[in-house]
Design a protein around this motif. Structure first.
Motif: not given
Length: 85
Positions: A62-78
């Motif tokens: 669960d944590l790995h999946g959520e961290l992957t989602n957060i990384t993707s969202e941060l990339s989109t924000i950047n």
């Protein structure tokens, strides 16, 4: 923002290492040749799992999946911020 992204990337890398270690352990367990009883293996896995899950109740998948989602969202924000500049 970059510092947070770097920290999350480091955490994601560590989580990936843990996942790799767990896969390696799983492969070794498949190769057991009767040295240990199935009950012994299950008891040890239960003990290890409770150590990994801990008091939070979250598992590593669960944590790995959520961290992957957060990384993707941060990339989109950047990307969005860079386009605005």
């Amino acid at each position: 923002m970059t510092e947070v992204e770097n920290l999350l990337n480091q955490l994601l890398a560590k989580m990936t290492e843990v996942a790799s270690s767990l896969e390696e352990i799983s492969g070794k367990l498949e190769n057991l040749n009767g040295t240990y009883s199935l009950d012994d293996v299950v008891a040890k896995l239960d003990e290890v799992t409770s150590d990994i899950v801990g008091g939070t109740g979250y598992n590593l998948t669960d944590l790995h999946g959520e961290l992957t989602n957060i990384t993707s969202e941060l990339s989109t924000i950047n990307t969005t911020l860079m386009m605005k500049d």
